[in-house]
Motif scaffolding. Structure first.
Motif, PDB file in Angstrom:
ATOM      1  N   GLU A 307      40.563  98.690  41.410  1.00  0.00           N
ATOM      2  CA  GLU A 307      41.722  98.753  42.300  1.00  0.00           C
ATOM      3  C   GLU A 307      42.962  98.200  41.602  1.00  0.00           C
ATOM      4  O   GLU A 307      44.085  98.567  41.935  1.00  0.00           O
ATOM      5  N   LEU A 308      42.719  97.294  40.670  1.00  0.00           N
ATOM      6  CA  LEU A 308      43.825  96.578  40.034  1.00  0.00           C
ATOM      7  C   LEU A 308      43.529  96.390  38.548  1.00  0.00           C
ATOM      8  O   LEU A 308      42.431  95.986  38.168  1.00  0.00           O
ATOM      9  N   GLN A 343      40.160  95.398  36.569  1.00  0.00           N
ATOM     10  CA  GLN A 343      40.097  95.637  35.128  1.00  0.00           C
ATOM     11  C   GLN A 343      40.929  94.563  34.435  1.00  0.00           C
ATOM     12  O   GLN A 343      42.144  94.481  34.617  1.00  0.00           O
ATOM     13  N   LEU A 344      40.282  93.724  33.664  1.00  0.00           N
ATOM     14  CA  LEU A 344      40.959  92.638  32.948  1.00  0.00           C
ATOM     15  C   LEU A 344      41.189  93.048  31.495  1.00  0.00           C
ATOM     16  O   LEU A 344      40.236  93.400  30.783  1.00  0.00           O
ATOM     17  N   LEU A 393      46.183 100.997  28.531  1.00  0.00           N
ATOM     18  CA  LEU A 393      44.760 101.084  28.840  1.00  0.00           C
ATOM     19  C   LEU A 393      44.461 100.927  30.324  1.00  0.00           C
ATOM     20  O   LEU A 393      43.297 101.011  30.733  1.00  0.00           O
ATOM     21  N   ALA A 394      45.482 100.685  31.131  1.00  0.00           N
ATOM     22  CA  ALA A 394      45.271 100.431  32.558  1.00  0.00           C
ATOM     23  C   ALA A 394      44.726 101.676  33.254  1.00  0.00           C
ATOM     24  O   ALA A 394      45.263 102.775  33.099  1.00  0.00           O
ATOM     25  N   LYS A 395      43.667 101.487  34.064  1.00  0.00           N
ATOM     26  CA  LYS A 395      43.031 102.594  34.775  1.00  0.00           C
ATOM     27  C   LYS A 395      43.286 102.554  36.277  1.00  0.00           C
ATOM     28  O   LYS A 395      43.071 103.554  36.968  1.00  0.00           O
ATOM     29  N   ALA A 396      43.706 101.411  36.796  1.00  0.00           N
ATOM     30  CA  ALA A 396      43.861 101.251  38.246  1.00  0.00           C
ATOM     31  C   ALA A 396      45.224 101.736  38.712  1.00  0.00           C
ATOM     32  O   ALA A 396      46.175 101.789  37.921  1.00  0.00           O
ATOM     33  N   PRO A 397      45.359 102.073  39.988  1.00  0.00           N
ATOM     34  CA  PRO A 397      46.662 102.504  40.516  1.00  0.00           C
ATOM     35  C   PRO A 397      47.671 101.365  40.597  1.00  0.00           C
ATOM     36  O   PRO A 397      48.869 101.609  40.584  1.00  0.00           O
TER      37      PRO A 397
END
Length: 589
Positions: A307-308, A343-344, A393-397
């Protein structure tokens, strides 16, 4: 502003031709030579075909001077000679005789160099007996792409006779601005000072750094040498020769140039030099983004769709990663499946610490069940570059920019921000949190744009970022915490926004040297979209401000100049927007 006047055309009236000239000169100073040449040629052509009034003749004449130097910098001597002939026929030639004379001297010097062995030229000139002038060049360096030119040496010139300095490289010539030079003491030259009848407090040590030299088409050749052409006020002229050396354009060198552009304490003395530093920094950062980074995923089992995405840059210290991961791990253990999928992403922006970082990442992977990813930049990219790299690399909205020294004060802090962003959707631009010092005092609850007339130099009139109530130990009522508080801007130490919006805005700006002001710049870009910035006062975090960055021993004068430089950049970009924002009378809690 100049380009806006040019775009207005004849509606700009008398300002149009001056704006066209200054815009062309600005392009030349920034290294956009082909466009500058085209514009200057158009202005000079108009001067040949049109009966201009006095101001227009002056404009055409100075465009011709600038065009002549452009021809010299490209090794086009015949074109420069033609320009010089036209300038000499102008009625303005007499009152600009110094400029025209220098062009003639350069041409004759190039002809002399062709007919005499350049190798016989010395690296020094000694005219102490007849004109009290002695100078020597210790080194001439250029960077591989030619962006940076460095000249180091010394000049004993108590009468301030040096009128002109030009760099001659083969058949190409550049006029150098001695106003960008810095000077230092040289105790070893006491005897020379005495011979030239100079006072003991004269600083003969010379360091000249020029940015945006248009050398990318002329790579450095092994053993290549260059000449410095010097003209004195009394008419004497001579050349000094040195072998060219290669240098790298590093952050420390940019700081040195910035140190010249901003005088003590924080006064802008070289606006164009500051602009060149800013553009060079930006170009370098964008170039670094093209270099691949080392990416590793450290997880146990499959990670659900997040989610984040949380991006945490690391520089100077890496141990804060363990503290944060320990908190995330304990949070997951306490709340299990109720914890949102996150996602960290940890971005190491300090390649010197790669071995220590990898060892710590391996240890954290062993100790904690929380999944995380690591990115190791091959070269330092600064705060903006590190965050922008992580966001790739961010996958979350949704996205959270988080400093490594920021820790949630309660289990609800992070989720409160996440749910608030999800609830408001695209109606909210970005969301900050209430950040506290470890003693409970406020570190951040939103930023406000202010002027500080009591500050020194140019900082006294610029719009600066202030953290209201910083250092105050106060709380907020439950009613205040239930509603998001709109603010003018929020810190990127803990800032949540939509990932897509961040990418649309191209992230944190690359134009702020080393750091500072990128977060308020981002907030103002978001405001341009008509979206508000808010702080969730119920979401509380501890911020060990500046502990995550090694400040070093000289974080005083140069740091103040960096802040001033970035404040000037920020003010130039956003002054009008901030004034409109002030007129809207947003209340900052």
């Amino acid at each position: 502003m100049l380009e806006a006047v040019v775009a207005a055309g004849e509606r700009a009236g008398e300002l149009l031709r001056w704006a066209r000239l200054f815009a062309a000169l600005s392009l030349r100073a920034m290294g956009s030579l082909s466009e500058a040449r085209k514009r200057l040629a158009a202005i000079t052509a108009e001067g040949r075909t049109t009966e201009f009034a006095e101001p227009q003749r002056v404009i055409a004449f100075h465009a011709g001077l600038a065009l002549s130097w452009l021809h010299f910098s490209e090794g086009e001597r015949a074109a420069a000679v033609q320009c010089l002939q036209e300038l000499r026929q102008s009625p303005l030639c007499e009152e600009n005789s110094g400029e025209v004379d220098l062009l003639g001297r350069v041409i004759s010097t190039l002809e002399w160099l062709e007919s005499h062995p350049r190798e016989d030229l010395s690296h020094a000139v000694d005219r102490a007996e007849d004109c009290s002038f002695v100078a020597a060049v210790d080194a001439i360096r250029i960077s591989p792409c030619g962006t940076l030119l460095q000249i180091e040496g010394w000049v004993v010139d108590p009468g301030k006779q040096m009128r002109e300095l030009c760099l001659v490289r083969g058949d190409r010539v550049w006029r150098l601005d001695m106003g960008e030079a810095s000077y230092s003491s040289r105790p070893d030259l006491a005897a020379v000072l005495q011979r030239c009848h100079a006072s003991g407090d004269l600083h003969p040590g010379l360091r000249l750094q020029i940015l945006n030299m248009p050398e990318e088409r002329h790579p450095l050749q092994a053993g290549e040498a260059a000449e410095l052409f010097v003209v004195l006020n009394n008419g004497l002229q001579f050349c000094i020769r040195r072998t060219l050396q290669r240098t790298e354009l590093q952050t420390d060198q940019l700081k040195e140039v910035l140190d010249v552009a901003i005088s003590h304490p924080t006064h802008l003395q070289a606006p164009m030099l500051l602009k060149r530093v800013r553009e060079t920094w930006s170009q370098q950062l964008l170039h670094k983004m093209d270099q691949p980074a080392e990416h590793n995923g450290l997880s146990r089992g499959l990670q659900p769709a997040p989610e984040l995405s949380v991006v945490v840059p690391l520089y100077g210290r890496v141990d804060f990663m363990e503290y944060q991961l320990n908190w995330f791990n304990a949070w997951r253990r306490r709340h299990g499946d109720r914890v949102p999928a996150i996602q960290l992403i940890y971005v190491l922006d300090d390649p010197r610490m790669k071995q220590e970082f990898n060892a710590l990442a391996k240890r954290c992977h062993t100790l904690f069940s929380v999944p995380f990813e690591t990115v190791i930049n091959p070269i330092n990219m600064g705060f903006a570059g590190a965050n922008n790299r992580g966001v790739q690399l961010a996958k979350a909205p949704l996205l959270l920019l988080l400093n490594s020294d920021v820790l949630p004060a309660s289990d609800t802090s992070l989720e409160l921000m996440l749910r608030a962003m999800q609830q408001h959707g695209e109606a909210l631009g970005a969301l900050g949190a209430r950040l506290l010092y470890d003693n409970g005092a406020i570190q951040h609850c939103g930023m406000e744009f202010v002027t500080e007339p009591d500050l020194e130099g140019d900082l006294s009139w610029l719009w600066l970022n202030e953290h209201p109530l910083k250092g105050v130990n106060t709380g907020y009522s439950l009613e205040q915490q239930l509603e998001l508080q709109e603010v003018e801007a929020a810190t990127a130490a803990c800032l949540m926004l939509r990932t897509g919006l961040y990418r649309e805005l191209k992230g944190l700006s690359s134009h702020y040297v080393v750091g500072d002001f990128e977060d308020s710049d981002l907030c103002l870009k978001i405001r341009q979209r008509g979206l508000p910035i808010a702080v969730d006062l119920a979401a509380v975090f501890f911020h060990l401000e500046r502990q995550s960055v090694g400040l070093g021993e000289k974080a005083d004068t140069i740091k103040a100049k960096i802040v001033a430089a970035n404040a000037i950049t920020h003010h130039q970009r956003w002054c009008s927007a901030i004034e409109r924002l002030k007129r809207s009378r947003i209340e900052v809690s």
